[in-house]
Design a protein around this motif. Structure first.
Motif, PDB file in Angstrom:
ATOM      1  N   ASP A   1      20.576 -26.055  13.012  1.00  0.00           N
ATOM      2  CA  ASP A   1      20.793 -24.766  12.346  1.00  0.00           C
ATOM      3  C   ASP A   1      19.505 -24.118  11.860  1.00  0.00           C
ATOM      4  O   ASP A   1      19.368 -22.898  11.841  1.00  0.00           O
ATOM      5  CB  ASP A   1      21.722 -24.956  11.135  1.00  0.00           C
ATOM      6  N   ARG A   2      18.529 -24.951  11.455  1.00  0.00           N
ATOM      7  CA  ARG A   2      17.305 -24.393  10.887  1.00  0.00           C
ATOM      8  C   ARG A   2      16.184 -24.239  11.918  1.00  0.00           C
ATOM      9  O   ARG A   2      15.038 -24.101  11.577  1.00  0.00           O
ATOM     10  CB  ARG A   2      16.815 -25.243   9.705  1.00  0.00           C
ATOM     11  N   GLY A   3      16.549 -24.315  13.220  1.00  0.00           N
ATOM     12  CA  GLY A   3      15.536 -24.015  14.236  1.00  0.00           C
ATOM     13  C   GLY A   3      15.188 -25.176  15.149  1.00  0.00           C
ATOM     14  O   GLY A   3      16.028 -26.033  15.428  1.00  0.00           O
ATOM     15  N   LEU A   4      13.927 -25.184  15.589  1.00  0.00           N
ATOM     16  CA  LEU A   4      13.475 -26.190  16.558  1.00  0.00           C
ATOM     17  C   LEU A   4      12.137 -26.767  16.099  1.00  0.00           C
ATOM     18  O   LEU A   4      11.196 -26.025  15.803  1.00  0.00           O
ATOM     19  CB  LEU A   4      13.289 -25.519  17.933  1.00  0.00           C
TER      20      LEU A   4
ATOM     21  N   ALA B   1      11.085 -21.978  12.664  1.00  0.00           N
ATOM     22  CA  ALA B   1      12.120 -21.978  11.631  1.00  0.00           C
ATOM     23  C   ALA B   1      13.250 -21.010  11.995  1.00  0.00           C
ATOM     24  O   ALA B   1      12.998 -19.888  12.453  1.00  0.00           O
ATOM     25  CB  ALA B   1      11.522 -21.610  10.281  1.00  0.00           C
ATOM     26  N   ASP B   2      14.466 -21.492  11.854  1.00  0.00           N
ATOM     27  CA  ASP B   2      15.676 -20.657  11.974  1.00  0.00           C
ATOM     28  C   ASP B   2      15.874 -19.977  13.329  1.00  0.00           C
ATOM     29  O   ASP B   2      16.614 -19.002  13.418  1.00  0.00           O
ATOM     30  CB  ASP B   2      15.675 -19.574  10.872  1.00  0.00           C
TER      31      ASP B   2
END
Ligand code: NAD
Length: 470
Positions: A121-124, A464-465
């Protein structure tokens, strides 16, 4: 094609190769070659400039250079093996050819670098393996060109360039390897100085390397002196140091095979590899059988006063200490025996004797085809003695047994970077065993069998995100 034609083609090819090799050797004698500098500071500056270029290259291009290096090694394996034996006076040409072929075929390249990823959910987030930059490497006389070539493949795969301070006793063959590397790099795309070296390496040139601001990582392959020196440099350092690998044989082993494997491992390149069996610890009940089969495999047994004569020959005694007489390191068994007045045929490839764990030829790392045999009453005593003889190097140990409990117990107790079971020591290098090849086993600092990933630093790369498309 007729057999005669194949033979003639083979002969012509060999003659051309010999001619080219002799030309190459002459060139090495007289010319300053690619990557070889008079001055260590210049060698470092050139490798730094090359690394700036490597940094911008696609990984695919590094691999292209590595492929070319592998081809050159195969082409020049024989000449480097011959040069190595001629220059250092140590080892065996046939085995050194195999060592070079192993480097060419089984040293991992860029494919061994890995990326770790977390996505959610908060990115890679990725963790990638990046280069250090310019690495300073010290190489030994025992596997000189092999180490230069193997180090370069791994270090370049990881995006580094490397400056060598090779062993002064093997400078010609080490610098021959450096030159080959640069030839390969040039052929693959015009970059030179991915590996550099100096004409005359000394402790002073090593010191420049150790202290230079542009060298963030040092890798030392050699004895305790050089490993301690790099570890005291104040820089990140890898120490691939000495070992004294014991081989433990219990009463469940296939004794005939154990004898064959031990002799094959201990005599490979006349016992020069740091991983080679350096002494045998065997349960009393199977000791006679083991010795009998070792003799069937080209061993000559000595005993009593002859053992003492050999001790006096292979060591120089100074202030009550036994200092290795380098004259016999890597020499053929029959030549060592001749030095103590025993004439044997050249088919004798190893000297064996029975002794206690305190015998200096058992306690010390000899790097000669001499194997001391220590009898023990049971597996408990065997493990204790073998651990003691390994000397806390945490380098290599081997065992012949079919008892899983005994194998496990010894493996845990000895706690070495390499533990070969039921095979010759060289199976740890991927020769007759699974796995890759290396000639830099970082036993002291814990990286173990080094390869491309060992020469990288870890980088976390976070988005992020975003970029999670699950
Ligand atoms: P060595 O220790 O004599 O020399 C290695 C290199 O270090 C040489 O270039 C030497 O000039 C240099 N050197 C030595 N002391 C130094 C110091 N204080 N500062 C800077 N440089 C220094 O090695 P060798 O006799 O050629 O090799 C044999 C030893 O290396 C054995 O002990 C063997 O077990 C070990 N070895 C270990 C590995 C491994 O992967 N762990 C591989 C090969 C050899």
């Amino acid at each position: 094609m007729s057999i005669q034609k194949i033979d003639i083609e083979k002969i012509v090819k060999n003659v051309i190769m010999e001619f080219q090799n002799s030309k190459n050797m002459d060139k090495m004698n007289t010319n300053k070659e690619d990557g070889i500098f008079e001055d260590m500071n210049e060698a470092i500056a050139a490798a730094k400039e090359a690394q700036e270029k490597v940094k911008t290259m696609p990984i695919e291009f590094r691999e292209k250079i590595i492929k070319c290096i592998r081809e050159k090694i195969m082409e020049h394996a024989k000449i480097m093996a011959e040069m190595g034996v001629e220059e250092t006076g140590m080892g065996r040409v046939g085995d050194k050819i195999i060592k070079h072929q192993l480097v060419a075929e089984k040293t991992p390249g860029t494919e061994s670098l890995t990326t770790t990823a977390w996505s959610g959910d908060r990115g890679l987030t990725l963790v990638e393996q990046g280069p250090f930059g310019v690495i300073g490497a010290i190489t030994p006389s025992t596997n000189p060109s092999e180490t230069v070539l193997c180090n370069t493949i791994g270090m370049l795969a990881a995006g580094n360039t490397v400056v060598f301070n090779p062993h002064p006793g093997a400078i010609r063959v080490s610098n021959y390897a450096v030159k080959l590397i640069n030839e390969a790099a040039k052929e693959a795309g015009g970059i030179i100085n991915i590996a550099t070296s100096v004409v005359k390496p000394t402790l002073e040139t090593a010191d420049i390397l150790f202290k230079h601001k542009d060298i963030p990582l040092l890798v030392a392959t050699g004895g305790p002196g050089v490993v301690t020196a790099v570890l005291s440099s104040g820089k990140r350092a890898m120490g691939a140091g000495a070992g004294n690998p014991p081989v433990l044989v219990d009463d469940t082993a296939d004794i005939e095979k154990a004898a064959r494997d031990i002799v094959n491992g201990a005599t490979f390149d006349n016992n020069l590899p740091c991983i080679a069996e350096k002494e045998v610890v065997v349960l009393d009940v199977v000791a006679d059988e083991l010795i009998m089969h070792m003799k069937e495999n080209g061993c000559y047994q000595i005993s009593g006063e002859t053992v003492n004569r050999l001790i006096k020959e292979v060591f120089i005694e100074k202030d009550g200490k036994h200092i290795l007489n380098r004259k016999y390191v890597g020499k053929d068994a029959h030549k060592i025996l001749k030095a103590i007045g025993i004439e044997v045929p050249e088919t004798i490839r190893c000297i064996i004797f029975e002794g206690t764990k305190d015998n200096p030829m058992i306690k010390e790392e000899l790097m000669m085809p001499i194997l001391g045999i220590v009898r023990v009453k049971d597996i408990d005593e065997g493990i204790k003695v073998a651990v003691e003889l390994e000397g806390g190097n945490r380098h290599s140990a081997h065992m012949h047994s079919k008892n899983i409990d005994n194998l496990t117990r010894f493996g845990k107790a000895v706690d070495t970077a390499i533990f070969v079971k039921n095979g010759p020591s060289y199976s740890a290098l991927g020769y007759g065993g699974e796995g890759y090849t290396t000639f830099t086993i970082a036993s002291r600092t814990g990286e173990g069998l080094t390869y491309a990933a060992s020469f990288t630093k870890s980088r976390r790369c976070v988005m992020a995100d975003n970029l999670c498309i699950r």
